[in-house]
Design a protein around this motif. Structure first.
Motif, short mmCIF file in Angstrom:
data_model
loop_
_atom_site.label_atom_id
_atom_site.label_comp_id
_atom_site.label_asym_id
_atom_site.label_seq_id
_atom_site.Cartn_x
_atom_site.Cartn_y
_atom_site.Cartn_z
N ARG A 108 8.25 -12.15 4.92
CA ARG A 108 7.40 -12.20 6.12
C ARG A 108 7.95 -11.27 7.21
NH1 ARG A 108 7.53 -17.72 4.79
NH2 ARG A 108 5.51 -18.45 4.02
N ALA A 167 7.25 -7.62 6.29
CA ALA A 167 5.85 -7.27 6.57
C ALA A 167 5.62 -7.10 8.06
CB ALA A 167 4.92 -8.34 6.00
N ARG A 168 6.24 -7.95 8.86
CA ARG A 168 6.06 -7.91 10.30
C ARG A 168 6.59 -6.61 10.91
NH1 ARG A 168 8.55 -8.63 14.82
NH2 ARG A 168 10.56 -9.19 13.97
N THR A 217 1.11 -6.44 2.80
CA THR A 217 0.16 -7.51 3.07
C THR A 217 0.60 -8.76 2.31
OG1 THR A 217 -1.62 -5.88 3.22
CG2 THR A 217 -2.27 -8.17 2.92
N LEU A 231 2.57 -0.79 8.40
CA LEU A 231 1.75 -1.96 8.04
C LEU A 231 1.31 -1.87 6.58
CD1 LEU A 231 -0.39 -2.22 11.29
CD2 LEU A 231 1.72 -3.43 10.75
N ASP A 233 0.86 -1.18 0.00
CA ASP A 233 0.00 0.00 0.00
C ASP A 233 0.90 1.23 0.00
OD1 ASP A 233 -1.73 2.09 0.48
OD2 ASP A 233 -2.77 1.10 2.14
N THR A 266 -0.56 -12.70 1.09
CA THR A 266 -1.66 -13.65 0.91
C THR A 266 -1.08 -14.99 0.49
OG1 THR A 266 -2.03 -13.11 -1.42
CG2 THR A 266 -3.24 -11.80 0.21
#
Length: 65
Positions: free
Chosen positions: A49, A52-53, A61, A58, A6, A63
């Protein structure tokens, strides 16, 4: 794994680029994240991962599709 960023939420901290430079980059003009690969290879997925963490905005994302 599919990665979605985003750009409107991104604050340009660059942590994702430091952790997974093969997947993320930053625009030169403002430091906002750009996505190099939206389906990273298995060897890069753990780094993605982690990116993102720790993203302070944030803005990343993940999926499973």
């Amino acid at each position: 794994m599919k990665v979605i960023v985003d750009q409107d939420a991104c604050t340009g901290s660059g942590q994702c680029v430091l952790i997974a430079p093969g997947v993320f980059d930053q625009r030169d003009e403002d430091g906002i994240v750009t996505l190099l690969h939206d389906t990273p290879e298995p060897g890069l997925q753990e780094d993605v991962r982690e990116a993102a963490r720790i993203c302070p905005a944030l803005a990343i994302t993940l999926t499973t599709s």
